[in-house]
Design a protein around this motif. Structure first.
Motif, PDB file in Angstrom:
ATOM      1  N   GLY A  60      37.854  56.773  57.796  1.00 43.74           N
ATOM      2  CA  GLY A  60      39.175  56.368  57.584  1.00 43.74           C
ATOM      3  C   GLY A  60      39.807  56.538  56.317  1.00 43.74           C
ATOM      4  N   THR A  61      41.118  56.285  56.064  1.00 43.21           N
ATOM      5  CA  THR A  61      41.704  56.419  54.819  1.00 43.21           C
ATOM      6  C   THR A  61      42.481  54.985  54.613  1.00 43.21           C
ATOM      7  OG1 THR A  61      43.586  57.340  55.918  1.00 43.21           O
ATOM      8  CG2 THR A  61      42.087  58.809  54.689  1.00 43.21           C
ATOM      9  N   ILE A  62      42.448  54.627  53.121  1.00 41.31           N
ATOM     10  CA  ILE A  62      42.973  53.381  53.016  1.00 41.31           C
ATOM     11  C   ILE A  62      43.680  53.247  51.765  1.00 41.31           C
ATOM     12  CG2 ILE A  62      42.483  50.851  52.646  1.00 41.31           C
ATOM     13  CD1 ILE A  62      39.823  53.150  54.196  1.00 41.31           C
ATOM     14  N   PHE A  63      44.730  52.685  51.521  1.00 44.79           N
ATOM     15  CA  PHE A  63      45.478  52.674  50.266  1.00 44.79           C
ATOM     16  C   PHE A  63      45.414  51.239  49.882  1.00 44.79           C
ATOM     17  CE2 PHE A  63      49.529  51.180  48.175  1.00 44.79           C
ATOM     18  CZ  PHE A  63      49.561  51.844  47.472  1.00 44.79           C
ATOM     19  N   ASN A  64      45.047  50.582  48.999  1.00 43.97           N
ATOM     20  CA  ASN A  64      45.026  49.339  48.664  1.00 43.97           C
ATOM     21  C   ASN A  64      45.208  49.142  47.010  1.00 43.97           C
ATOM     22  OD1 ASN A  64      42.572  49.320  47.373  1.00 43.97           O
ATOM     23  ND2 ASN A  64      41.735  48.697  49.057  1.00 43.97           N
ATOM     24  N   ILE A  65      45.933  47.827  46.605  1.00 45.44           N
ATOM     25  CA  ILE A  65      45.982  47.538  45.301  1.00 45.44           C
ATOM     26  C   ILE A  65      45.135  46.232  44.831  1.00 45.44           C
ATOM     27  CG2 ILE A  65      47.733  46.917  43.568  1.00 45.44           C
ATOM     28  CD1 ILE A  65      49.804  48.225  45.554  1.00 45.44           C
ATOM     29  N   GLY A  66      44.555  46.194  43.572  1.00 46.37           N
ATOM     30  CA  GLY A  66      43.926  45.051  43.356  1.00 46.37           C
ATOM     31  C   GLY A  66      44.997  44.528  42.162  1.00 46.37           C
ATOM     32  N   VAL A  67      44.749  43.037  42.078  1.00 43.90           N
ATOM     33  CA  VAL A  67      45.656  42.444  41.418  1.00 43.90           C
ATOM     34  C   VAL A  67      44.970  41.216  40.947  1.00 43.90           C
ATOM     35  CG1 VAL A  67      47.770  43.003  42.482  1.00 43.90           C
ATOM     36  CG2 VAL A  67      46.514  41.007  43.521  1.00 43.90           C
ATOM     37  N   TYR A  68      45.584  40.721  40.037  1.00 44.79           N
ATOM     38  CA  TYR A  68      44.988  39.276  39.482  1.00 44.79           C
ATOM     39  C   TYR A  68      46.087  38.322  40.048  1.00 44.79           C
ATOM     40  CZ  TYR A  68      42.525  42.031  36.090  1.00 44.79           C
ATOM     41  OH  TYR A  68      41.497  42.925  35.395  1.00 44.79           O
ATOM     42  N   PRO A  69      45.651  36.950  40.300  1.00 48.75           N
ATOM     43  CA  PRO A  69      44.607  36.264  39.515  1.00 48.75           C
ATOM     44  C   PRO A  69      43.556  36.557  40.130  1.00 48.75           C
ATOM     45  CG  PRO A  69      45.832  34.831  41.237  1.00 48.75           C
ATOM     46  CD  PRO A  69      46.783  36.071  41.005  1.00 48.75           C
ATOM     47  N   TYR A  70      42.556  36.868  39.231  1.00 46.95           N
ATOM     48  CA  TYR A  70      41.116  37.089  39.605  1.00 46.95           C
ATOM     49  C   TYR A  70      40.061  36.168  40.214  1.00 46.95           C
ATOM     50  CZ  TYR A  70      40.562  36.412  34.591  1.00 46.95           C
ATOM     51  OH  TYR A  70      40.778  35.822  33.386  1.00 46.95           O
ATOM     52  N   VAL A  71      39.033  36.608  40.564  1.00 45.75           N
ATOM     53  CA  VAL A  71      38.194  35.397  40.927  1.00 45.75           C
ATOM     54  C   VAL A  71      36.976  35.399  39.749  1.00 45.75           C
ATOM     55  CG1 VAL A  71      35.913  34.819  42.099  1.00 45.75           C
ATOM     56  CG2 VAL A  71      37.838  35.667  43.611  1.00 45.75           C
ATOM     57  N   GLU A  72      36.593  34.365  39.201  1.00 43.11           N
ATOM     58  CA  GLU A  72      35.891  33.980  38.316  1.00 43.11           C
ATOM     59  C   GLU A  72      34.457  33.518  38.368  1.00 43.11           C
ATOM     60  OE1 GLU A  72      36.054  31.429  33.884  1.00 43.11           O
ATOM     61  OE2 GLU A  72      37.676  31.518  35.197  1.00 43.11           O
ATOM     62  N   VAL A  73      33.296  33.947  37.930  1.00 44.07           N
ATOM     63  CA  VAL A  73      31.956  33.531  37.936  1.00 44.07           C
ATOM     64  C   VAL A  73      31.382  33.181  36.681  1.00 44.07           C
ATOM     65  CG1 VAL A  73      29.715  34.237  38.836  1.00 44.07           C
ATOM     66  CG2 VAL A  73      31.579  34.557  40.670  1.00 44.07           C
ATOM     67  N   GLN A  74      30.882  32.175  36.571  1.00 42.19           N
ATOM     68  CA  GLN A  74      30.139  31.947  35.266  1.00 42.19           C
ATOM     69  C   GLN A  74      28.902  31.492  35.499  1.00 42.19           C
ATOM     70  OE1 GLN A  74      31.549  28.975  32.091  1.00 42.19           O
ATOM     71  NE2 GLN A  74      32.327  30.741  31.321  1.00 42.19           N
ATOM     72  N   VAL A  75      27.794  32.143  34.648  1.00 47.25           N
ATOM     73  CA  VAL A  75      26.322  31.819  35.340  1.00 47.25           C
ATOM     74  C   VAL A  75      26.079  31.438  33.794  1.00 47.25           C
ATOM     75  CG1 VAL A  75      24.057  32.705  35.874  1.00 47.25           C
ATOM     76  CG2 VAL A  75      26.294  33.676  36.847  1.00 47.25           C
ATOM     77  N   ALA A  76      25.488  30.023  33.740  1.00 46.98           N
ATOM     78  CA  ALA A  76      25.037  29.504  32.456  1.00 46.98           C
ATOM     79  C   ALA A  76      23.337  29.602  32.638  1.00 46.98           C
ATOM     80  CB  ALA A  76      25.232  28.067  32.345  1.00 46.98           C
ATOM     81  N   VAL A  77      22.719  30.346  31.693  1.00 41.61           N
ATOM     82  CA  VAL A  77      21.104  30.814  31.773  1.00 41.61           C
ATOM     83  C   VAL A  77      20.427  29.858  31.083  1.00 41.61           C
ATOM     84  CG1 VAL A  77      19.721  32.798  31.643  1.00 41.61           C
ATOM     85  CG2 VAL A  77      22.022  33.235  32.169  1.00 41.61           C
ATOM     86  N   PHE A  78      19.377  29.036  31.468  1.00 37.20           N
ATOM     87  CA  PHE A  78      18.545  28.168  30.949  1.00 37.20           C
ATOM     88  C   PHE A  78      17.155  28.804  30.978  1.00 37.20           C
ATOM     89  CE2 PHE A  78      22.126  26.010  32.471  1.00 37.20           C
ATOM     90  CZ  PHE A  78      22.525  24.858  31.383  1.00 37.20           C
ATOM     91  N   LEU A  79      16.182  28.273  29.984  1.00 35.32           N
ATOM     92  CA  LEU A  79      14.872  28.655  30.262  1.00 35.32           C
ATOM     93  C   LEU A  79      14.453  27.778  31.441  1.00 35.32           C
ATOM     94  CD1 LEU A  79      13.522  28.459  26.494  1.00 35.32           C
ATOM     95  CD2 LEU A  79      14.092  30.457  28.070  1.00 35.32           C
ATOM     96  N   HIS A  80      13.701  28.129  32.296  1.00 34.70           N
ATOM     97  CA  HIS A  80      13.291  27.618  33.412  1.00 34.70           C
ATOM     98  C   HIS A  80      12.666  26.027  33.398  1.00 34.70           C
ATOM     99  CE1 HIS A  80      11.718  28.199  38.049  1.00 34.70           C
ATOM    100  NE2 HIS A  80      12.452  27.111  37.928  1.00 34.70           N
ATOM    101  N   HIS A  81      11.865  25.891  32.510  1.00 32.45           N
ATOM    102  CA  HIS A  81      11.119  24.728  32.292  1.00 32.45           C
ATOM    103  C   HIS A  81      12.457  23.544  31.626  1.00 32.45           C
ATOM    104  CE1 HIS A  81      11.253  26.158  27.868  1.00 32.45           C
ATOM    105  NE2 HIS A  81      11.111  24.814  27.617  1.00 32.45           N
ATOM    106  N   MET A  82      13.350  24.183  31.367  1.00 35.94           N
ATOM    107  CA  MET A  82      14.358  22.739  30.872  1.00 35.94           C
ATOM    108  C   MET A  82      15.286  22.439  32.044  1.00 35.94           C
ATOM    109  SD  MET A  82      14.048  23.045  27.688  1.00 35.94           S
ATOM    110  CE  MET A  82      15.577  21.943  27.187  1.00 35.94           C
TER     111      MET A  82
END
Length: 359
Positions: free
Chosen positions: A41-63
């Protein structure tokens, strides 16, 4: 759970925070040709914002009592995800994406996911979520996947882990961003050419594009299955698939030439070719917006994604900015459900960075 564990879990500060963002996809010409039944196939597309946001808070496992806590902010849900579980119940896509990336045993994660784009807008939001999530989780271990590898990992989540129908273009668009011409030479393998155009054409395209959410979550699985069955019978030489491939090529050539009239014509041709696959792929709400757009002299329109119920439209407006604003006002008056979503073109695709959890 002991009171000590409860206290430490609630008061603990993350060791670091990993951020991942990825754009959504609009104006996908040549869609349906990026699939297993199309072959190539052939595809033309456009990436735009608003973007998707992911935030990963990383802790020590024992906490923390649990290794993974997922916060689906748009849904107001926060719950524990069991690593390695094959029972994806509450948010299958998110849970399956977490299991796609091997996680270190010595950390605990609080994963927050948010998007300003309404659910079911047919803008590749689920692919953007998966790309951003896998990209952020990939930063937990030495070595990094390339954007291309992350896109294919996100595609595997949908097709292999969840058994869903999925083309490849949405994941690639979110990973790369910008304006893309994708050539799939043999499913699922593809090359991505990011279109480099003068700033003046970029700025003008950005000013003229409008994204209209039709107010209802996209849902057309039964119709899509009918279309897939018919196209599978026709094979990769299907004249209807070939017509879609040509629309993508025409869009690429038009944009390189700075010819917005030709770009709009390619968008319209693609939408009408979608309609020829199945009349229900262009729904009544989309037709109502298209009729109004015609009255305002809009150059082009594209039903985003595969089409069907709900979803959204991309409009390519004319040169008069005041007239374009009047169109958006009239669209809002046409139905209280119709919602123009502010967008701007993404110069970049997936971005991942880490900050100190204390600052």
């Amino acid at each position: 759970m002991s009171s000590n564990m409860s206290t430490s879990s609630s008061s603990a500060k993350p060791d670091r925070i990993i951020n991942g963002i990825a754009p959504i996809r609009i104006c996908d010409l040549g869609g349906w040709t990026d699939t297993w039944f199309a072959g190539h196939g052939t595809i033309f597309n456009i990436g735009v914002y608003p973007y998707v946001e992911v935030q990963v808070a990383v802790f020590l496992h024992h906490m923390r009592e649990h290794q993974i806590t997922l916060h689906a902010e748009n849904y107001g849900e926060r719950y524990v995800v069991l690593p390695g579980s094959i029972d994806h119940v509450r948010h299958p896509l998110l849970e399956a994406a977490i299991n796609e990336v091997p996680l270190p045993d010595n950390v605990a994660l609080e994963i927050t996911i948010f998007s300003d784009v309404p659910a079911g807008a047919s803008t590749g939001t689920s692919a953007a979520v998966t790309v951003a999530l896998i990209g952020a989780l990939d930063a937990l271990t030495p070595g990094r996947m390339t954007p291309h590898e992350i896109a294919y990992a996100a595609h595997r989540v949908e097709t292999q882990r969840l058994g869903l129908q999925s083309g490849i273009q949405d994941q690639l668009c979110s990973a790369y961003g910008g304006i893309n011409f994708i050539e799939m030479f043999h499913y699922p393998y593809a090359t991505v050419s990011q279109m480099r155009i003068p700033d003046t054409i970029w700025w003008e395209l950005e000013r003229r594009l409008a994204l209209i959410f039709l107010g209802r979550t996209h849902s057309s699985s039964a119709v899509h299955e009918q279309v897939i069955a018919a196209l599978e019978r026709e094979g990769d030489a299907s004249p209807r698939l070939e017509a879609l491939r040509r629309c993508a090529i025409c869009a690429r050539d038009a944009l390189y030439a700075g010819d917005f009239v030709a770009l709009g014509r390619a968008m319209i041709d693609n939408t009408e070719t979608q309609r020829a696959l199945h009349p229900a792929l262009v729904n009544a709400d989309a037709d109502a917006v298209i009729a109004l757009a015609r009255e305002h002299g809009v150059l082009g329109w594209k039903v985003n994604g595969a089409g069907g119920e709900g979803g959204s439209l991309t409009l390519l407006c004319g040169p008069d900015a005041s007239a374009n604003r009047a169109l958006l006002r009239d669209i809002r008056r046409l139905s209280p459900l119709f919602q123009p979503i502010p967008i701007y073109l993404s110069r970049m695709g997936l971005r991942v960075w880490t900050t100190d959890g204390e600052r």
